[in-house]
Design an enzyme around this catalytic site. Structure first.
Site: not given
Length: 279
Positions: A73, A106, A185, A228, A238
């Protein structure tokens, strides 16, 4: 792995690995481990300060470049034309690649038009396979689309069980912009969602964890998710979300948990904008 077909025909893995706040050897290790676990989408950013470590992790993984989908980004303090060009060249060098699968603006600050037109330039040259945005409200997205040539392929926005972004998702769908979720999450700020009885009960029904239920609910909505973690066991957890399906009733139960209030990425919040300007 499941994929989304972007508005230019590029295939985007629906599950990826985010690297926000991962640094140094930890970042390098995590990227390599994620790829070895099966992740093929790696999401970084100039502002994360870890593109070099991501590049090293990719090289360490041993997986051919063409099998990976790599996103970075552009930071808003590099939105002037020559600054964007320079920053993209630097990103390519740090990531050790000669092309990027996707580059996003971004945040919707600074000279967005100049930045977007440089991304269009690199896109047409084939150096970037898809271009998009992050944290753009529907009004900002419509403005960008209306006065430029290339429609963003993706809008990456904070999305999780407590901020499900249904209204924004409708606008993105109308304009053919894929929905990608960062902090799916809750980035540690919404851990209470994993103890909610509704989530726990659905997890127990499927023999899964609450986190897996959260990720699966977004995948079933056609949202690309970017969890992450720095722990290999959590990476595997995950990633293990493709062997079950939530029922319509379960999806509706989870829908009712939505507070429609982003906690992290709200570009319409003046206080968050002020804080971003100091970064």
């Amino acid at each position: 792995m499941e994929y989304l077909t972007l508005n230019n025909g590029v295939q985007l893995p629906i599950l990826g690995f985010g690297v926000y706040k991962l640094t140094g050897e930890v970042c390098e290790r995590c990227v390599a481990e994620a790829i070895q676990t099966g992740y093929r989408l790696i999401d970084t950013a100039q502002a994360y300060g870890n593109e070099a470590e991501v590049g090293a992790g990719i090289a360490k993984s041993g997986i051919p470049r063409e099998e990976l989908f790599l996103t970075t980004k552009v930071w808003f303090k590099s939105h002037e034309t020559e600054a964007v060009r320079a920053s993209l060249s630097e990103s390519l060098k740090k990531l050790r690649v000669d092309y990027l699968d996707m580059v996003l603006i971004h945040w919707p600050f600074g000279n967005i038009y100049a930045a977007w037109r440089v991304l269009e330039e690199f896109y047409r040259a084939g150096t970037i396979r898809a271009i998009g945005v992050s944290n753009f409200a529907p009004s900002q997205l419509i403005d960008l689309i209306s006065f430029n040539e290339v429609v963003p392929a993706v809008n990456q926005i904070e999305t999780h069980l407590l901020a499900q972004q249904w209204e924004w998702a409708q606008w993105m769908k109308k304009y053919g912009v894929a929905h990608q979720a960062y902090s799916p999450l809750g980035q540690g700020r919404a851990n209470t969602m994993f103890t909610l009885p509704e989530v726990v009960n659905i997890a127990q029904t499927h023999g899964k964890t609450p986190r897996q239920i959260a990720l699966r609910s977004m995948i079933q909505r056609g949202i690309s998710v970017l969890p992450k973690t720095s722990h290999i066991d959590r990476m595997r957890e995950n990633f293990d979300v493709f062997d079950f399906t939530l029922t319509d009733d379960e999806m509706e139960t989870l829908h009712r948990l939505d507070t429609a209030t982003p906690m992290i990425g709200n570009p319409q919040n003046p206080e968050k904008t002020e804080a971003a300007m100091k970064w």
